[in-house]
Scaffold this motif. Structure first.
Motif, PDB file in Angstrom:
ATOM      1  N   GLU A  66       8.318 -36.036   1.498  1.00  0.00           N
ATOM      2  CA  GLU A  66       8.006 -36.087   2.924  1.00  0.00           C
ATOM      3  C   GLU A  66       7.209 -37.355   3.238  1.00  0.00           C
ATOM      4  O   GLU A  66       6.127 -37.573   2.704  1.00  0.00           O
ATOM      5  CB  GLU A  66       7.206 -34.859   3.358  1.00  0.00           C
ATOM      6  N   THR A  67       7.748 -38.175   4.109  1.00  0.00           N
ATOM      7  CA  THR A  67       7.099 -39.417   4.509  1.00  0.00           C
ATOM      8  C   THR A  67       6.392 -39.232   5.846  1.00  0.00           C
ATOM      9  O   THR A  67       6.529 -38.195   6.499  1.00  0.00           O
ATOM     10  CB  THR A  67       8.135 -40.538   4.651  1.00  0.00           C
ATOM     11  N   GLU A  68       5.657 -40.261   6.254  1.00  0.00           N
ATOM     12  CA  GLU A  68       5.023 -40.208   7.572  1.00  0.00           C
ATOM     13  C   GLU A  68       6.076 -40.113   8.669  1.00  0.00           C
ATOM     14  O   GLU A  68       5.871 -39.434   9.685  1.00  0.00           O
ATOM     15  CB  GLU A  68       4.143 -41.448   7.786  1.00  0.00           C
ATOM     16  N   GLU A  69       7.216 -40.768   8.456  1.00  0.00           N
ATOM     17  CA  GLU A  69       8.303 -40.685   9.436  1.00  0.00           C
ATOM     18  C   GLU A  69       8.816 -39.248   9.557  1.00  0.00           C
ATOM     19  O   GLU A  69       9.059 -38.747  10.661  1.00  0.00           O
ATOM     20  CB  GLU A  69       9.448 -41.606   9.028  1.00  0.00           C
ATOM     21  N   ASP A  73       8.186 -37.756  -6.436  1.00  0.00           N
ATOM     22  CA  ASP A  73       7.691 -38.242  -5.145  1.00  0.00           C
ATOM     23  C   ASP A  73       6.793 -37.205  -4.476  1.00  0.00           C
ATOM     24  O   ASP A  73       6.964 -36.859  -3.296  1.00  0.00           O
ATOM     25  CB  ASP A  73       8.866 -38.600  -4.238  1.00  0.00           C
ATOM     26  N   VAL A  87       3.706 -35.488  -2.648  1.00  0.00           N
ATOM     27  CA  VAL A  87       2.789 -35.894  -1.582  1.00  0.00           C
ATOM     28  C   VAL A  87       1.367 -35.571  -2.038  1.00  0.00           C
ATOM     29  O   VAL A  87       1.089 -34.438  -2.433  1.00  0.00           O
ATOM     30  CB  VAL A  87       3.112 -35.148  -0.276  1.00  0.00           C
TER      31      VAL A  87
END
Length: 482
Positions: A319-322, A357, A359
């Motif tokens: 999960e990215t900021e986007e 990846d 978080v």
């Protein structure tokens, strides 16, 4: 099974953790213990045997379960016994046995109605009694023939199915709850009638995947709708709701039924888990953000008094900021009445636990806080629109914080999760349906006063001076921890 006979009845206390489905399991165990002649007590310190019914959903729930077990073990009286039941037994029974030797025995998900025998022999040889069953999924389905001692007042949960077939990568529930398996409509109708005879005013249908009810019984897509129709025709229970709609199996006929049938309350709890397409694919969740928004809009159009609840996961691997900003935008568009969230935790044996990846924990927690902050203003706006309206309210009884307030819920508030409606003027008996004018709104709670129905037994509409006397509960004693 023979009734327990002894000069002083064996006293048993229960600590129940987790979801409504687990609460039903606790009530079945309490019912069996009561049938066998044991004395159920509300204070664990007064019990000869304490049973902790555990939750194993995420790491926070598991930690809470372990803490409850350790606390019960520390408070165990000389000669007392400690049994552990529920999800963590099927999943981590061997680990619990090795790490907490104070545990005297285990009750698996398939042994709920055997709990009386397990309590009765709980003082036997530890090498025999303390051994949990091998880890694995449950296969039993307990029906209306299982005794049940209710721990709620005014409402009750009706578990319509067990297990789950969904492939969500974050969830390990199928590994201990097993494959999805529905109860028959006849069994559910029989139990619903029994609950009605015991004074239940609200029936909450629950399962891990409630909208899939009947699929394994060849009922097709409309199984849940047909079940609700049977319950409406076969009982006079004023409120019937269901909890937990899977987005790809939500039947539009259900919403149309809500619009037609006042007793089938207009409320949908649909855990979506995320909104970004990449996250949904990683979680193996069906649907898309555009489809979700169309579903929600269609549901609101079909039932104009509909209330919506959902749940989201933040911090899933990748999960990215986007992705997170997409989720915030989605929440602002959807404008849910109620929203829950939790921080992702990797569960052993799930595909999500193998993903890279990760978080960072502090980032996931920040996103959790931001999501709830964004929902707070939406929730306040959704509640403020009710000010001045008169709603039918299920009165639960005297408020825990003040004997000068009653508390209850309107149809858009499910038990134990959606806040409270606090009543500061008027009198109504517990488990009664009152007409309440909403006078104020907050992000979590509503304030109102009783305006009717005049002449109903025990009902005193506002304005009226009153001094509330705390009602003694008729519910069975149990410690509930969520």
């Amino acid at each position: 099974m023979s009734t327990v006979r002894q000069s002083r009845r064996e006293r048993v206390g229960m600590i129940s953790l987790g979801c409504p489905k687990n609460q039903v399991d606790s009530e079945i165990m309490l019912g069996e213990l009561d049938r066998r002649g044991f004395e159920v007590v509300s204070n664990a310190a007064d019990a000869d045997t304490v049973i902790v019914n555990t939750c194993g959903f995420i790491d926070q729930a598991q930690e809470e379960s372990v803490e409850a077990i350790l606390e019960a073990a520390a408070g165990k009286a000389s000669g007392g016994r400690l049994l552990v039941a529920g999800c963590m037994v099927n999943r981590f029974g061997e680990e619990l046995r090795a790490e907490i030797p104070e545990i005297d025995g285990f009750v698996s998900l398939d042994q709920l109605t055997e709990v009386g025998d397990l309590v009765q022999i709980g003082g036997g040889p530890k090498a025999t009694q303390a051994a949990p069953p091998p880890p694995g999924p449950a296969h039993m389905v307990f029906d209306h023939t299982a005794p049940r001692l209710l721990t709620t007042r005014g409402f009750a949960y009706l578990k319509v199915a067990e297990g789950c077939n969904n492939p969500c990568t974050f969830c390990a529930i199928p590994t201990w709850r097993g494959r999805f398996r529905s109860r028959t409509t006849g069994s559910l109708l029989t139990e619903a009638r029994e609950l009605e005879a015991r004074g239940i005013r609200e029936l909450c249908l629950v399962a891990q995947d409630t909208t899939r009810y009947g699929e394994d019984l060849s009922h097709g897509r409309h199984g849940l709708c047909r079940l609700v129709e049977a319950l409406l025709a076969g009982t006079d229970i004023p409120w019937i709701r269901f909890l937990y709609a899977y987005p790809t199996t939500l039947d539009p006929e259900l919403v149309r039924l809500m619009a037609r049938e006042e007793r089938f309350v207009s409320y949908i709890d649909m855990p979506l888990q995320h909104s970004h397409p990449e996250m949904l694919r990683a979680m193996r969740r069906g649907g898309s953000p555009s489809r979700y928004l169309r579903q929600l809009a269609q549901a609101r159009e079909l039932a104009d008094d509909l209330f919506l609840r959902t749940t989201f996961i933040v911090g899933f691997p990748g999960e990215t900021e986007e992705h997170f900003e997409h989720l915030l935008d989605f929440v602002r568009q959807a404008r849910f009445d109620h929203l829950g969230a939790f921080v992702y935790s990797p569960e052993p044996g799930t595909p999500g636990a193998e993903l890279g990846d990760r978080v960072p924990a502090e980032v996931a927690r920040r996103r959790y806080d931001l999501l709830l902050e964004a929902q707070e203003s939406i929730a306040l706006e959704r509640r403020q629109r009710l000010v001045g309206e008169t709603l039918e309210v299920l009165v639960e009884g005297v408020c825990e914080e003040s004997e000068h307030l009653l508390q209850g819920r309107h149809h858009g508030m499910a038990p134990e999760i959606d806040g409270r409606l606090l009543i500061n003027d008027g009198i109504a008996p517990p488990a009664s349906l009152a007409e309440v004018e909403i006078t104020d709104a907050y992000a979590d709670d509503l304030i109102g006063r009783i305006v009717g129905p005049a002449g109903a037994p025990g009902m005193v509409p506002a304005p009226a001076d009153f001094a509330l006397v705390r009602e003694s509960s008729t519910a069975a004693p149990v410690t509930r921890v969520d």
